[in-house]
Enzyme design. Sequence first.
Site, PDB file in Angstrom:
ATOM      1  N   ARG A 146      33.992 -14.085   2.411  1.00  0.00           N
ATOM      2  CA  ARG A 146      34.267 -12.665   2.328  1.00  0.00           C
ATOM      3  C   ARG A 146      32.982 -11.897   2.042  1.00  0.00           C
ATOM      4  NH1 ARG A 146      38.192 -13.705   4.561  1.00  0.00           N
ATOM      5  NH2 ARG A 146      40.375 -13.259   4.055  1.00  0.00           N
ATOM      6  N   ASP A 200      29.830 -13.605   9.134  1.00  0.00           N
ATOM      7  CA  ASP A 200      30.938 -13.030   9.878  1.00  0.00           C
ATOM      8  C   ASP A 200      31.598 -11.905   9.090  1.00  0.00           C
ATOM      9  OD1 ASP A 200      32.864 -13.120  12.141  1.00  0.00           O
ATOM     10  OD2 ASP A 200      34.290 -13.693  10.565  1.00  0.00           O
ATOM     11  N   GLU A 245      33.365  -3.020   5.754  1.00  0.00           N
ATOM     12  CA  GLU A 245      33.716  -3.228   7.153  1.00  0.00           C
ATOM     13  C   GLU A 245      34.616  -2.098   7.630  1.00  0.00           C
ATOM     14  OE1 GLU A 245      33.633  -8.130   6.910  1.00  0.00           O
ATOM     15  OE2 GLU A 245      35.556  -7.072   6.926  1.00  0.00           O
ATOM     16  N   HIS A 284      33.564 -10.017  11.941  1.00  0.00           N
ATOM     17  CA  HIS A 284      34.765 -10.562  11.285  1.00  0.00           C
ATOM     18  C   HIS A 284      35.734 -11.150  12.314  1.00  0.00           C
ATOM     19  CE1 HIS A 284      36.994 -10.240   7.226  1.00  0.00           C
ATOM     20  NE2 HIS A 284      37.511 -11.237   7.930  1.00  0.00           N
ATOM     21  N   ALA A 326      35.661 -14.725  12.997  1.00  0.00           N
ATOM     22  CA  ALA A 326      35.735 -16.182  12.862  1.00  0.00           C
ATOM     23  C   ALA A 326      37.169 -16.693  12.785  1.00  0.00           C
ATOM     24  CB  ALA A 326      34.946 -16.636  11.635  1.00  0.00           C
ATOM     25  N   TRP A 327      38.048 -15.904  12.208  1.00  0.00           N
ATOM     26  CA  TRP A 327      39.444 -16.307  12.015  1.00  0.00           C
ATOM     27  C   TRP A 327      40.285 -16.202  13.280  1.00  0.00           C
ATOM     28  CZ3 TRP A 327      43.519 -12.971  13.062  1.00  0.00           C
ATOM     29  CH2 TRP A 327      43.144 -11.635  13.344  1.00  0.00           C
TER      30      TRP A 327
END
Length: 310
Positions: free
Chosen positions: A233, A256, A261, A283, A285-286
Amino acid sequence: MNIVLLDALTLGDSDLSVFDGLGKLTVYQTTSSEETSERLAGQQVIITNKVVITAEHMANNPELKLICISATGTNNVDLVAAEKAGIEVKNVSGYSTESVSQSTFSLLFQLIHQSRYYDQYIAEKQWCDSPIFTHIERPFYELKGKRWGIIAMGTIGQRVAELAGAFGCDVCYYSTSGKNTQQSIPQVSLEVLLSECDVISIHAPFNAQTENLIGAEQLKQLKAGAVIMNLGRGGIIDEAAMAEALETQDIYHATDVLAVEPMLANHPYLSLKASHRLVVTPHTAWASVEARECLIGKIVDNINSFVDSQ
């Protein structure tokens, strides 16, 4: 049953037809804080990723029975207020392990192989003018024999450890909570991990133990050539300190996630002179296709289990 999805854009182009049999679904691509109250009116079920749901929202919507968070983190919902109001809150976990683990290596390889440099070398047709068959201006390295330190050995950290081991890395870890002591790989102090590891990956949540865990003093402990990656995070790494370190030290960084954000237009990473030492992704990667399909499936399961329990 009335269901509202407040921020569908966070799910990309995922198929939402799986919700059709559950009730009347209203979909909003994004929802601002000013729009939230109006959009919750008359809804029994909320699906939210990052839209904040407050005690006031709950008090103003007596029909609300279930809040489904389309993520693992629950900090965007007032859990105390939900419990007092008898509103069930369900999050989703375990959907992105493979996606984040794979993304960890994707980021790493961009740095240790300097892929962007060589891709640009080709795009600019410089190879066409080469006097020899190859071009190795930027050095790149093998993973075998490198020491890899993992910060936070949860499900994702364990999977990354497994993959790093397959590449021949010597893996160790640091527990941010201090409670994780049952791993089969060595646990070390943060100081040892930072000073001895060639590759460091962070897979920790953001909390009191991890806020600014990696600051200026910690970055000074990194060995020459070290790569440090944040797949946890934003806020775990002091980004101003990292920008300074990338300009003054022989280190590399991939992330990431950021503390704020979307990324701020004046972020120090955007004006970095040593840009070849940095890779940033927004952001993502998930969010493999498979991970998002799994996530939506688990939200459906959460709604069905709630209905069955009534």
